[in-house]
Design an enzyme around this catalytic site. Structure first.
Site, mmCIF file in Angstrom:
data_model
loop_
_atom_site.group_PDB
_atom_site.id
_atom_site.type_symbol
_atom_site.label_atom_id
_atom_site.label_comp_id
_atom_site.label_asym_id
_atom_site.label_seq_id
_atom_site.Cartn_x
_atom_site.Cartn_y
_atom_site.Cartn_z
ATOM 1 N N ARG A 1 0.770 -1.249 -0.162
ATOM 2 C CA ARG A 1 0.026 -0.003 0.017
ATOM 3 C C ARG A 1 0.830 1.096 0.164
ATOM 4 O O ARG A 1 0.375 2.483 0.008
ATOM 5 C CB ARG A 1 -0.913 0.036 1.199
ATOM 6 C CG ARG A 1 -1.861 -1.263 1.287
ATOM 7 C CD ARG A 1 -2.992 -1.146 2.152
ATOM 8 N NE ARG A 1 -3.798 -2.477 1.990
ATOM 9 C CZ ARG A 1 -4.585 -2.820 1.139
ATOM 10 N NH1 ARG A 1 -4.918 -1.964 0.085
ATOM 11 N NH2 ARG A 1 -5.286 -4.119 1.002
ATOM 12 N N HIS B 1 4.511 -10.219 -6.448
ATOM 13 C CA HIS B 1 3.265 -9.352 -6.629
ATOM 14 C C HIS B 1 3.740 -8.024 -6.604
ATOM 15 O O HIS B 1 4.049 -7.386 -5.683
ATOM 16 C CB HIS B 1 2.184 -9.782 -5.816
ATOM 17 C CG HIS B 1 0.657 -9.401 -6.289
ATOM 18 N ND1 HIS B 1 0.388 -8.158 -6.408
ATOM 19 C CD2 HIS B 1 -0.371 -10.118 -6.356
ATOM 20 C CE1 HIS B 1 -0.706 -7.987 -6.681
ATOM 21 N NE2 HIS B 1 -1.364 -9.250 -6.609
ATOM 22 N N TYR C 1 -0.330 -3.056 -4.773
ATOM 23 C CA TYR C 1 -1.723 -2.707 -5.068
ATOM 24 C C TYR C 1 -1.762 -0.960 -5.567
ATOM 25 O O TYR C 1 -2.703 -0.549 -6.282
ATOM 26 C CB TYR C 1 -2.762 -2.646 -3.919
ATOM 27 C CG TYR C 1 -2.841 -3.940 -3.434
ATOM 28 C CD1 TYR C 1 -2.889 -5.176 -4.433
ATOM 29 C CD2 TYR C 1 -3.117 -4.529 -2.154
ATOM 30 C CE1 TYR C 1 -3.263 -6.655 -3.861
ATOM 31 C CE2 TYR C 1 -3.227 -5.859 -1.893
ATOM 32 C CZ TYR C 1 -3.223 -6.645 -2.781
ATOM 33 O OH TYR C 1 -3.454 -8.037 -2.396
ATOM 34 N N HIS D 1 -1.485 -5.886 -11.089
ATOM 35 C CA HIS D 1 -3.087 -5.312 -11.517
ATOM 36 C C HIS D 1 -3.079 -4.368 -12.565
ATOM 37 O O HIS D 1 -2.282 -3.499 -12.461
ATOM 38 C CB HIS D 1 -3.713 -4.880 -10.322
ATOM 39 C CG HIS D 1 -4.030 -5.817 -8.992
ATOM 40 N ND1 HIS D 1 -4.668 -5.471 -7.982
ATOM 41 C CD2 HIS D 1 -3.662 -7.257 -9.053
ATOM 42 C CE1 HIS D 1 -4.675 -6.485 -7.049
ATOM 43 N NE2 HIS D 1 -4.058 -7.545 -7.850
ATOM 44 N N GLU E 1 -3.081 -9.723 -14.260
ATOM 45 C CA GLU E 1 -4.050 -10.370 -13.555
ATOM 46 C C GLU E 1 -5.328 -10.159 -14.005
ATOM 47 O O GLU E 1 -5.775 -9.005 -14.078
ATOM 48 C CB GLU E 1 -3.997 -9.845 -12.073
ATOM 49 C CG GLU E 1 -4.841 -10.940 -10.962
ATOM 50 C CD GLU E 1 -4.163 -10.651 -9.547
ATOM 51 O OE1 GLU E 1 -3.316 -10.296 -9.121
ATOM 52 O OE2 GLU E 1 -5.457 -11.334 -8.558
ATOM 53 N N ASP F 1 -7.127 -15.280 -11.509
ATOM 54 C CA ASP F 1 -7.562 -15.227 -10.180
ATOM 55 C C ASP F 1 -8.863 -16.192 -10.032
ATOM 56 O O ASP F 1 -9.868 -15.359 -10.745
ATOM 57 C CB ASP F 1 -7.377 -13.875 -9.464
ATOM 58 C CG ASP F 1 -7.817 -13.852 -8.098
ATOM 59 O OD1 ASP F 1 -8.759 -14.315 -7.607
ATOM 60 O OD2 ASP F 1 -6.943 -13.103 -7.491
ATOM 61 N N HIS G 1 -11.614 -13.537 -8.660
ATOM 62 C CA HIS G 1 -11.900 -12.358 -9.595
ATOM 63 C C HIS G 1 -12.524 -12.612 -10.703
ATOM 64 O O HIS G 1 -13.586 -11.946 -11.192
ATOM 65 C CB HIS G 1 -10.429 -11.609 -9.809
ATOM 66 C CG HIS G 1 -9.682 -11.056 -8.799
ATOM 67 N ND1 HIS G 1 -8.342 -10.703 -8.911
ATOM 68 C CD2 HIS G 1 -9.886 -10.954 -7.607
ATOM 69 C CE1 HIS G 1 -7.911 -10.162 -7.895
ATOM 70 N NE2 HIS G 1 -8.821 -10.394 -6.797
ATOM 71 N N HIS H 1 -4.268 -17.821 -9.271
ATOM 72 C CA HIS H 1 -4.786 -17.503 -7.669
ATOM 73 C C HIS H 1 -5.994 -18.314 -7.367
ATOM 74 O O HIS H 1 -6.891 -18.125 -8.107
ATOM 75 C CB HIS H 1 -4.660 -16.100 -7.609
ATOM 76 C CG HIS H 1 -3.683 -15.274 -7.605
ATOM 77 N ND1 HIS H 1 -3.693 -13.792 -7.992
ATOM 78 C CD2 HIS H 1 -2.138 -15.405 -7.359
ATOM 79 C CE1 HIS H 1 -2.478 -13.380 -7.911
ATOM 80 N NE2 HIS H 1 -1.683 -14.216 -7.570
ATOM 81 N N ASP I 1 -14.570 -8.654 -5.548
ATOM 82 C CA ASP I 1 -13.403 -8.842 -5.008
ATOM 83 C C ASP I 1 -13.119 -9.178 -3.332
ATOM 84 O O ASP I 1 -12.486 -8.140 -2.862
ATOM 85 C CB ASP I 1 -12.426 -7.979 -5.525
ATOM 86 C CG ASP I 1 -10.919 -8.346 -5.402
ATOM 87 O OD1 ASP I 1 -10.745 -9.363 -5.071
ATOM 88 O OD2 ASP I 1 -10.106 -7.324 -5.880
ATOM 89 N N HIS J 1 -12.090 -12.093 -1.145
ATOM 90 C CA HIS J 1 -11.732 -13.536 -0.970
ATOM 91 C C HIS J 1 -12.247 -14.281 0.061
ATOM 92 O O HIS J 1 -12.592 -13.873 0.881
ATOM 93 C CB HIS J 1 -10.226 -13.581 -1.167
ATOM 94 C CG HIS J 1 -9.525 -12.936 -2.239
ATOM 95 N ND1 HIS J 1 -7.983 -12.935 -2.423
ATOM 96 C CD2 HIS J 1 -9.861 -11.933 -3.109
ATOM 97 C CE1 HIS J 1 -7.732 -12.454 -3.724
ATOM 98 N NE2 HIS J 1 -8.928 -11.881 -4.003
ATOM 99 N N GLU K 1 -4.470 -17.194 -1.970
ATOM 100 C CA GLU K 1 -4.591 -15.778 -1.336
ATOM 101 C C GLU K 1 -5.884 -15.518 -0.440
ATOM 102 O O GLU K 1 -6.612 -14.657 -0.855
ATOM 103 C CB GLU K 1 -4.682 -14.596 -2.292
ATOM 104 C CG GLU K 1 -3.549 -14.616 -3.584
ATOM 105 C CD GLU K 1 -3.682 -13.579 -4.663
ATOM 106 O OE1 GLU K 1 -4.765 -13.682 -5.410
ATOM 107 O OE2 GLU K 1 -2.816 -12.589 -4.868
#
Ligand code: FE
Ligand code: FE
Ligand code: ZN
Length: 292
Positions: free
Chosen positions: A37, A67, A70, A107, A142, A176, A179, A211, A224, A226, A256
């Site tokens: 983040r 990864h 974000y 992403h 992704e 994913d 997703h 994923h 979104d 999970h 995830e």
């Protein structure tokens, strides 16, 4: 052999992630290249990387998936946000060369009102500026849930990005399951149909990683969120069919899922291992029963 792992904290370095993965029966793992983040990246230590290489070899680990943070938005409207995306991608890909290359997942981004086409064009421009041909990594787009102005909620959008990058040999896709389901792809009711669509639009040769997540929300919800395997709306049986599918079973799978402890991931990995039963390779000779 099933390649499966989960997302791990990179706080203690690579050797620690390798040991954590091994302790829960994982033979691969995913990690953030930097604060997901924020954006700052800790220096990677040579001693840690060489210890990691030794552990990974001893434990039979491979297919590490890095990864991106974000906060990376390659199609942001604000130029300074796009600049951050460019610098982060460039720096991450350079760092990953120290591991001999990795799978590197990001992403695609959110177009924040500029429109899908403008977003796709900006993402492709950013990728075009990367020295992809010189890298040992494969860069994965992704599949996204399509919430808000997210790009990547349809296979067509991912195809369009790939098409706009002329040197796209090192570009692939990470599917994913949460997703895709949230985006409206019915992997529980019609997995074959979804994969046929993927193959026709993108090409299954581009699919490099999965994923493996359940979803808290129904098909097409674009949320979104999970869920742990079997605790969501996709369901355990459908996720087991994903792992065993003839076109998917040889890919690496990464959880995830919301787990507070490593043991939680370990239990999910053990559950999937116990249900792993892919089709046997065709040996070309007659079925043994015919000789009886
Ligand atoms: Fe992701
Ligand atoms: Fe994901
Ligand atoms: Zn997600």
């Amino acid at each position: 052999m099933l390649k499966i792992g989960c997302h791990l904290s990179c706080a203690k370095g690579f050797a620690a992630m390798s040991k954590d993965a091994h302790s829960i029966g994982a033979n691969t793992f995913q990690f953030f290249t930097r604060n997901p983040r924020g954006g700052s990246a800790k220096a990677w230590q040579d001693a840690d990387l060489s210890a990691f290489a030794d552990f990974a070899r001893a434990f039979g680990q491979s297919h590490f998936l890095a990864h991106a943070p974000y906060t990376l938005n390659a199609c942001a409207a604000r130029e300074n946000v796009r600049e951050f995306a460019y610098l982060t991608l460039e720096d991450d890909l350079k760092r990953l060369e120290r591991l001999g290359g990795c799978l590197y997942n990001f992403h695609p981004g959110s177009h924040v009102g500029q429109g899908v086409d403008a977003g796709i064009e900006k993402i492709a421009q950013t990728l075009c500026a990367m020295p992809l041909a010189d890298l040992h990594s494969t860069v994965l787009l992704e599949t996204m849930a399509g919430k808000g102005s997210e790009i990547g909620g349809s296979f067509e959008q991912l195809r369009a990005i790939i098409d706009q990058v002329p040197a796209n040999e090192k570009l692939g896709v990470c599917l994913d399951t949460c997703h895709a389901w949230d985006a409206g792809y019915d992997i529980a009711g019609d997995l074959d149909g979804v994969l046929e669509q993927f193959d026709r639009i993108i090409g299954l040769d581009r699919l490099k990683a999965v994923h493996l997540n359940d979803s808290m929300n129904p098909l097409g919800s674009r949320k979104d969120r999970h869920a742990r395997l079997g605790e969501g709306q996709i369901g355990l049986d459908a996720l087991v069919r994903v792992v065993n599918h003839p076109r998917l079973h040889a890919l690496p799978f990464y959880l995830e899922t919301p787990n507070d402890t490593l043991a939680g991931y370990g239990a999910e990995i053990a559950l999937i291992q116990s249900r792993y039963d892919p089709p046997q390779p065709h040996c070309g000779s007659a079925h043994p029963k015919e000789h009886a």
